[in-house]
Design an enzyme around this catalytic site. Structure first.
Site, PDB file in Angstrom:
ATOM      1  N   GLU A 253     -13.325  17.834 120.267  1.00  0.00           N
ATOM      2  CA  GLU A 253     -12.923  17.305 121.569  1.00  0.00           C
ATOM      3  C   GLU A 253     -13.092  15.793 121.523  1.00  0.00           C
ATOM      4  O   GLU A 253     -14.183  15.290 121.226  1.00  0.00           O
ATOM      5  CB  GLU A 253     -13.781  17.895 122.693  1.00  0.00           C
TER       6      GLU A 253
ATOM      7  N   GLU B 230     -19.334  13.627 134.341  1.00  0.00           N
ATOM      8  CA  GLU B 230     -20.192  13.351 133.191  1.00  0.00           C
ATOM      9  C   GLU B 230     -21.590  12.919 133.601  1.00  0.00           C
ATOM     10  O   GLU B 230     -21.783  12.224 134.592  1.00  0.00           O
ATOM     11  CB  GLU B 230     -19.572  12.249 132.319  1.00  0.00           C
TER      12      GLU B 230
END
Length: 276
Positions: A51, A62
Site C-alpha cells: 500500500e 490517520e
C-alpha cells in the site's frame, strides 16, 4: 472485471496456505529518493502486497505517525505525479507485486476520476483504497476504477453491521480491508478473538480475501492475526521506523531503508508462522 495482480497474489498465497503480508509506506517519505529505494526493497524484504500512501494535507483517518509521514513528504514537494512515477520506476524491476494506492479523494477529484484511473493503471497500480468516498457514491470513483481495470478496496470496521455490510461490499474487489479497531491508524492492537469472529462474519457475505489492519506492530501480533485473516496489514510501525531513523535535521540516514526492511522481514516471519 479482468484479473489483477492482487487477485493472482491472494490466489497464490491461498494455495500456499498462508496469509499475505501487506505493508504501507507514504510516498515521498522522508524524501523521494529514499522512499523509492524503500518501495523497491519491500518485496525482497517480505512484502506480498504494497500500500502506497498518497500524501494529502488533511489525512483525517490517520494517527500521528502517518500524519507526520505525510507532512515530511509534502514538505519535500511531493505530488501525485511523483507518486505515480514511483510506481512506474518500481514496475521496471517488479511486474508481479501488487501496489495499492491509499488515501483521500481530493487529489484524485482534481484530476478527474476516469483520467486518474487510466493514468494509475498505466503506471502499474492495481488497486485503490480511498477512505472518504462512501459506498453511496460508488459512481464517483469506485465504478470508474472497476471499469478501468483497477480494484476498488473497501474498508469495514467493528461498527459495520450485517445490515450495512452488503452495501459496503457491493462493488468491492481485490480484497476487503477490515479495520480491526475503532479510531485512527496506529491505534491499540485488536483482540484476536474479536478479529476471528469479524472475519468469519465478513466471509459469510463475500468470497473476497479479508485483510486485517490497524495497530499491528510485532511479528507475534502478525502471527496471531494471520491465523484468521487472509492478509495482515502493517503501516504505522513502518513509517514510525522511518521517523526514528532520521538525523536531527529530519534527513534520511544510511539506516533508514534498513529500519523498514528489517522490520518487514521480522513481520514476514510472524505471518509465515500463522498457519503452521
Amino acid at each position: 472485471m479482468i484479473e489483477t495482480r492482487i487477485d493472482r497474489r491472494f490466489a497464490k498465497l491461498k494455495a500456499e496456505g498462508r496469509p499475505a503480508l501487506v505493508t504501507f509506506i507514504t510516498a515521498g517519505d522522508p524524501d523521494l529518493a529514499t522512499s523509492q529505494a524503500i518501495l523497491d526493497a519491500l518485496p525482497e524484504a517480505g512484502s506480498d502486497v504494497i500500500e502506497l500512501g498518497m500524501p494529502f494535507s488533511d489525512p483525517m483517518a490517520e494517527g500521528v505517525p502517518i500524519q507526520l509521514a505525510t507532512q515530511r513528504s509534502l514538505a519535500h514537494g511531493h505530488t501525485m505525479d511523483k507518486t505515480l512515477q514511483m510506481v512506474r520506476e518500481f514496475r521496471k524491476k517488479d511486474d508481479d507485486t501488487p501496489i495499492v494506492l491509499m488515501g483521500y479523494y481530493n487529489p484524485i477529484y482534481v484530476r478527474g476520476s476516469a483520467a486518474f484511473v487510466k493514468e494509475a493503471r498505466e503506471a502499474g497500480v492495481d488497486g485503490l483504497i480511498v477512505v472518504d468516498v462512501p459506498a453511496e457514491a460508488d459512481d464517483e470513483l469506485c465504478i470508474p476504477a472497476i471499469e478501468g481495470g483497477v480494484n476498488f478496496i473497501r474498508l469495514t470496521t467493528p461498527t459495520t453491521d450485517d445490515k450495512r455490510l452488503p452495501t459496503v461490499l457491493a462493488n468491492t474487489s481485490g480484497f476487503v480491508y477490515y479495520v480491526s479497531v475503532t479510531g485512527v491508524t496506529g491505534s491499540a492492537a485488536a483482540d484476536t478473538t474479536a478479529v476471528a469472529q469479524a472475519v468469519t462474519r465478513i466471509k459469510s457475505h463475500t468470497d473476497l480475501p479479508v485483510a486485517v489492519g490497524f495497530g499491528i506492530k510485532t511479528a507475534e501480533q502478525a502471527e496471531e492475526i494471520g491465523k484468521h485473516a487472509d492478509g495482515v496489514v502493517v503501516g504505522s510501525i513502518l513509517v514510525e521506523a522511518i521517523r526514528k531513523s532520521l538525523d536531527e535535521n529530519g534527513k534520511a540516514t544510511n539506516q533508514t531503508q534498513a529500519a523498514v526492511t528489517d522490520l518487514v522481514s521480522s513481520l514476514r516471519v510472524g505471518v509465515e508462522k500463522a498457519r503452521k
